[in-house]
Motif scaffolding. Structure first.
Motif, PDB file in Angstrom:
ATOM      1  N   CYS A   1       0.844  -1.202   0.000  1.00 14.98           N
ATOM      2  CA  CYS A   1       0.000   0.000   0.000  1.00 14.98           C
ATOM      3  C   CYS A   1       0.880   1.252   0.000  1.00 14.98           C
ATOM      4  CB  CYS A   1      -0.890  -0.028   1.243  1.00 14.98           C
ATOM      5  SG  CYS A   1      -1.766   1.512   1.557  1.00 14.98           S
TER       6      CYS A   1
ATOM      7  N   CYS B   1       0.206   2.825   3.946  1.00 10.16           N
ATOM      8  CA  CYS B   1       0.635   2.093   5.144  1.00 10.16           C
ATOM      9  C   CYS B   1       1.628   1.004   4.714  1.00 10.16           C
ATOM     10  CB  CYS B   1      -0.565   1.506   5.882  1.00 10.16           C
ATOM     11  SG  CYS B   1      -1.402   0.147   5.038  1.00 10.16           S
TER      12      CYS B   1
ATOM     13  N   CYS C   1      -4.673   0.977   0.165  1.00  3.78           N
ATOM     14  CA  CYS C   1      -5.400  -0.253   0.487  1.00  3.78           C
ATOM     15  C   CYS C   1      -6.752   0.033   1.136  1.00  3.78           C
ATOM     16  CB  CYS C   1      -4.558  -1.157   1.382  1.00  3.78           C
ATOM     17  SG  CYS C   1      -4.539  -0.683   3.116  1.00  3.78           S
TER      18      CYS C   1
ATOM     19  N   CYS D   1      -6.796   1.427   4.774  1.00  9.68           N
ATOM     20  CA  CYS D   1      -6.564   2.878   4.873  1.00  9.68           C
ATOM     21  C   CYS D   1      -7.823   3.656   4.497  1.00  9.68           C
ATOM     22  CB  CYS D   1      -5.411   3.307   3.969  1.00  9.68           C
ATOM     23  SG  CYS D   1      -3.813   2.792   4.611  1.00  9.68           S
TER      24      CYS D   1
HETATM   25 ZN   LIG Z   1      -2.933   0.940   3.551  1.00 14.01          ZN
END
Ligand SMILES: [Zn+2]
Length: 380
Positions: A11, A14, A31, A34
């Motif tokens: 991602c 994150c 992602c 998130c």
């Molecule tokens: Zn993420």
């Protein structure tokens, strides 16, 4: 040992990646954890505080529920940061009278037990310990190892959770306070790595591999927990750490200065078996590193940067010397030779789909709960 050989996609926001087979990315490479955090969890979380009218009303309700009793709520305490800090918040900031409950599965590290004792002594709280029948616990853990599923901590997780719920019901305490919080648990470990709390699954593994009958282990199925306990017995579960700006590092520092609390590596490492499971079994055998969830939560709540997370991920999750010591300790405690234990670890990997389970129903129930607004976190 199996490891993912395909190219791993990470991602852009994150550190979660495609080792979670259900992860989805949007066109910007962000992602679904998130996106869910930003759109659903964060707006909710930021709007609530300890001085919020709703919170004050709820706290008064908790106090009233225990007005003629010794305690008004119960807190399950492992000796970890979240539950330790929760005990402090409950007693000092909210003025509650919690009973502290510790469920002893036989694996707690001394440092964790000492942390619990330090907190209850200084806060003048009572501690009750539920001691789990070791022969049954051992047999269930052996069954899980033989089953070759990733989630080896389900026996302990379930017993700790069920021990707490059953205790509250038996002693007519209406409120359970837990240290679960959006700040460190907004990104839940993917289902593939840990699966859900499912007693059909536990029982089917025990039936296949176990050698004793589980007569005393605390167990609570989802129906009992969500319907009977919640709606018939009126048991409520409260997450007070979501009412404060919970910052792990600050909480640690406060615990250290106020209580002489001691820190240990990573979350949930207050327990030898959990340490081995998260630090060795999952990453070595399955290629899953739970620190990715943990660090991603800290990124989402601005407690560390993504770069810092990558730096920490480059380090081994588990010190090799301690890993070896733990391996020998665990084998001995479970009455296995080290060779037998290593043979199990070299066995063919399986997953929850290989055994009877309630996946379909749990997924449906969670979807329903999300639909009616009872569940905000992202389950897949
Ligand atoms: Zn993420």
């Amino acid at each position: 040992m199996e490891k993912t050989k395909d190219k791993v996609i990470t991602c852009n926001n994150c550190v979660m990646d495609s080792t979670d087979p259900s992860i989805k990315f949007n066109k910007d490479g962000i992602c679904d954890f998130c996106t869910n955090f930003k759109n659903v969890i964060e707006p909710n979380w930021r709007s609530i505080s300890i001085n919020n009218k709703k919170v004050i009303k709820l706290v008064n309700k908790i106090k009233k529920s225990g007005s003629n009793k010794e305690y008004d709520c119960v807190i399950g305490m492992s000796g970890g940061v979240d539950s330790s800090y929760l005990a402090y918040i409950a007693k000092v900031k909210l003025g509650l009278r919690p009973l502290i409950l510790s469920v002893d599965t036989g694996w707690n590290l001394n440092v964790a037990n000492e942390n619990v004792l330090k907190i209850i002594k200084k806060l003048n709280l009572d501690l009750e310990t539920v001691v789990i029948n070791w022969e049954e616990m051992k047999d269930l853990q052996l069954s899980f190892l033989k089953s070759q599923v990733p989630y080896q901590d389900l026996p302990q997780d379930h017993v700790i959770f069920a021990g707490l719920y059953n205790y509250a019901i038996k002693n007519k305490i209406k409120y359970i306070l837990t240290g679960a919080n959006f700040s460190t648990e907004g990104v839940k470990p993917p289902q593939e790595w840990t699966y859900l709390n499912d007693i059909k699954f536990i029982k089917s593994i025990q039936k296949k591999f176990g050698s004793v009958r589980l007569k005393t282990l605390p167990m609570v199925g989802m129906f009992k927990q969500r319907i009977i306990y919640r709606y018939i017995k009126g048991l409520r579960v409260i997450h007070p750490l979501n009412w404060i700006k919970y910052d792990k590092e600050n909480a640690l520092e406060e615990l250290r200065t106020k209580f002489g609390w001691e820190k240990y590596e990573n979350k949930h490492y207050e327990n030898v078996f959990t340490r081995f499971y998260e630090g060795f079994w999952l990453p070595t055998k399955f290629g899953y590193d739970k620190r990715k969830c943990y660090f991603s939560n800290l990124i989402l709540t601005n407690q560390i940067t993504r770069t810092e997370a990558f730096e920490m991920l480059r380090k081994q999750p588990y010190n090799e010397k301690i890993a070896k010591q733990d391996l020998e300790y665990i084998a001995d405690k479970l009455d296995l030779s080290v060779t037998q234990f290593i043979d199990i670890m070299n066995g063919q990997n399986k997953n929850f789909r290989d055994y009877d389970n309630n996946y379909k129903w749990i997924k449906f129930a969670i979807k329903l709960a999300k639909f009616v607004g009872l569940e905000k976190r992202n389950f897949r």
